[in-house]
Design a protein around this motif. Structure first.
Motif, PDB file in Angstrom:
ATOM      1  N   MET A  65       0.829  -1.173   0.000  1.00 48.44           N
ATOM      2  CA  MET A  65       0.000   0.000   0.000  1.00 48.44           C
ATOM      3  C   MET A  65       0.881   1.246   0.000  1.00 48.44           C
ATOM      4  O   MET A  65       0.603   2.188  -0.735  1.00 48.44           O
ATOM      5  CB  MET A  65      -0.919  -0.022   1.233  1.00 48.44           C
ATOM      6  CG  MET A  65      -2.136   0.784   1.070  1.00 48.44           C
ATOM      7  SD  MET A  65      -3.456   0.562   2.299  1.00 48.44           S
ATOM      8  CE  MET A  65      -2.757  -0.289   3.643  1.00 48.44           C
ATOM      9  N   ALA A  66       1.938   1.233   0.798  1.00 42.66           N
ATOM     10  CA  ALA A  66       2.843   2.377   0.859  1.00 42.66           C
ATOM     11  C   ALA A  66       3.573   2.557  -0.467  1.00 42.66           C
ATOM     12  O   ALA A  66       3.695   3.690  -0.964  1.00 42.66           O
ATOM     13  CB  ALA A  66       3.845   2.211   2.001  1.00 42.66           C
ATOM     14  N   VAL A  67       4.045   1.458  -1.048  1.00 45.36           N
ATOM     15  CA  VAL A  67       4.754   1.535  -2.334  1.00 45.36           C
ATOM     16  C   VAL A  67       3.820   2.082  -3.405  1.00 45.36           C
ATOM     17  O   VAL A  67       4.207   2.960  -4.199  1.00 45.36           O
ATOM     18  CB  VAL A  67       5.299   0.138  -2.731  1.00 45.36           C
ATOM     19  CG1 VAL A  67       5.795   0.119  -4.168  1.00 45.36           C
ATOM     20  CG2 VAL A  67       6.405  -0.290  -1.781  1.00 45.36           C
ATOM     21  N   ASN A  68       2.592   1.604  -3.423  1.00 42.46           N
ATOM     22  CA  ASN A  68       1.612   2.075  -4.392  1.00 42.46           C
ATOM     23  C   ASN A  68       1.341   3.569  -4.219  1.00 42.46           C
ATOM     24  O   ASN A  68       1.293   4.318  -5.199  1.00 42.46           O
ATOM     25  CB  ASN A  68       0.317   1.266  -4.250  1.00 42.46           C
ATOM     26  CG  ASN A  68      -0.757   1.725  -5.209  1.00 42.46           C
ATOM     27  OD1 ASN A  68      -0.513   1.947  -6.391  1.00 42.46           O
ATOM     28  ND2 ASN A  68      -1.960   1.872  -4.696  1.00 42.46           N
ATOM     29  N   THR A  69       1.181   4.011  -2.988  1.00 46.45           N
ATOM     30  CA  THR A  69       0.896   5.424  -2.719  1.00 46.45           C
ATOM     31  C   THR A  69       2.081   6.305  -3.095  1.00 46.45           C
ATOM     32  O   THR A  69       1.906   7.340  -3.743  1.00 46.45           O
ATOM     33  CB  THR A  69       0.528   5.621  -1.234  1.00 46.45           C
ATOM     34  OG1 THR A  69      -0.602   4.797  -0.941  1.00 46.45           O
ATOM     35  CG2 THR A  69       0.207   7.065  -0.929  1.00 46.45           C
ATOM     36  N   VAL A  70       3.281   5.906  -2.700  1.00 46.67           N
ATOM     37  CA  VAL A  70       4.477   6.690  -3.023  1.00 46.67           C
ATOM     38  C   VAL A  70       4.678   6.744  -4.537  1.00 46.67           C
ATOM     39  O   VAL A  70       4.975   7.808  -5.100  1.00 46.67           O
ATOM     40  CB  VAL A  70       5.724   6.120  -2.300  1.00 46.67           C
ATOM     41  CG1 VAL A  70       7.004   6.746  -2.823  1.00 46.67           C
ATOM     42  CG2 VAL A  70       5.592   6.331  -0.804  1.00 46.67           C
ATOM     43  N   ALA A  71       4.517   5.612  -5.209  1.00 47.74           N
ATOM     44  CA  ALA A  71       4.659   5.594  -6.674  1.00 47.74           C
ATOM     45  C   ALA A  71       3.649   6.517  -7.326  1.00 47.74           C
ATOM     46  O   ALA A  71       3.983   7.241  -8.292  1.00 47.74           O
ATOM     47  CB  ALA A  71       4.498   4.175  -7.191  1.00 47.74           C
ATOM     48  N   ASN A  72       2.430   6.538  -6.824  1.00 46.96           N
ATOM     49  CA  ASN A  72       1.402   7.411  -7.389  1.00 46.96           C
ATOM     50  C   ASN A  72       1.749   8.885  -7.178  1.00 46.96           C
ATOM     51  O   ASN A  72       1.558   9.710  -8.066  1.00 46.96           O
ATOM     52  CB  ASN A  72       0.037   7.079  -6.802  1.00 46.96           C
ATOM     53  CG  ASN A  72      -1.088   7.724  -7.576  1.00 46.96           C
ATOM     54  OD1 ASN A  72      -1.046   7.801  -8.803  1.00 46.96           O
ATOM     55  ND2 ASN A  72      -2.099   8.178  -6.863  1.00 46.96           N
ATOM     56  N   VAL A  73       2.274   9.220  -5.997  1.00 49.28           N
ATOM     57  CA  VAL A  73       2.676  10.609  -5.726  1.00 49.28           C
ATOM     58  C   VAL A  73       3.820  11.017  -6.655  1.00 49.28           C
ATOM     59  O   VAL A  73       3.816  12.115  -7.235  1.00 49.28           O
ATOM     60  CB  VAL A  73       3.071  10.791  -4.237  1.00 49.28           C
ATOM     61  CG1 VAL A  73       3.746  12.135  -4.001  1.00 49.28           C
ATOM     62  CG2 VAL A  73       1.850  10.642  -3.343  1.00 49.28           C
ATOM     63  N   ILE A  74       4.805  10.144  -6.821  1.00 46.46           N
ATOM     64  CA  ILE A  74       5.932  10.439  -7.720  1.00 46.46           C
ATOM     65  C   ILE A  74       5.432  10.638  -9.147  1.00 46.46           C
ATOM     66  O   ILE A  74       5.837  11.580  -9.838  1.00 46.46           O
ATOM     67  CB  ILE A  74       6.997   9.320  -7.644  1.00 46.46           C
ATOM     68  CG1 ILE A  74       7.689   9.371  -6.280  1.00 46.46           C
ATOM     69  CG2 ILE A  74       8.012   9.448  -8.777  1.00 46.46           C
ATOM     70  CD1 ILE A  74       8.572   8.172  -5.984  1.00 46.46           C
TER      71      ILE A  74
END
Length: 154
Positions: free
Chosen positions: A1-10
């Motif tokens: 979930m964190a990886v998905n969120t960070v990737a989306n922000v980037i």
């Protein structure tokens, strides 16, 4: 979930384009974590409880209260599991798809009845442990301990 969120922000900040399924994936993962987590919390005796009243009772009354509470909680969880099975069934017949990933919506909530049922089983096991073993138990593997020394830190 964190990886998905960070990737989306980037992606959003760096490339001005979001990952189209990111929010939907996070919603599914939150459901998964929640309904797997409640069962684990019950198994480890880490569920939310209001112990001020039961801590004032004697050991026998506290044990009886714990049996009543765990059986009541299990009953409620099984009832909710029953209703969630009905809800999942209605989603199956509706053929509703998720907006971004276009997968059947019922697949995203199948964990709900399972998680509620397994958690109910954990509370039944806690009740049986309290009935069959000495002491007061928060779960089938965690005994409730009350230390008078903790009272001085309040």
């Amino acid at each position: 979930m964190a990886v998905n969120t960070v990737a989306n922000v980037i992606m959003r900040l760096g490339f001005s384009s979001s990952i189209f399924f990111s929010e939907e994936l996070n919603q599914f993962l939150i459901i998964l974590v929640t309904f797997v987590g409640i069962s684990e919390a019950a198994r480890m005796g880490r569920h939310i409880r209001m112990s001020a009243f039961t801590d004032m009772l004697g050991p026998r009354a506290s044990k009886v209260m714990m049996i009543f509470i765990t059986l009541g909680t299990a009953s409620l969880l099984f009832l909710l599991a029953w209703y969630s099975v009905d809800y999942v069934s209605s989603l199956i017949t509706s053929n509703r798809l998720t907006p971004a990933l276009r997968i059947p919506y019922y697949l995203t909530v199948l964990i709900v009845p399972f998680g509620l049922c397994v958690t109910g089983i954990q509370f039944v096991l806690a009740a049986l442990t309290n009935i069959l073993k000495p002491g007061t138990h928060l779960s089938y593997q965690v005994e409730d301990t009350f230390d008078d020394a903790d009272e001085h830190h309040l």
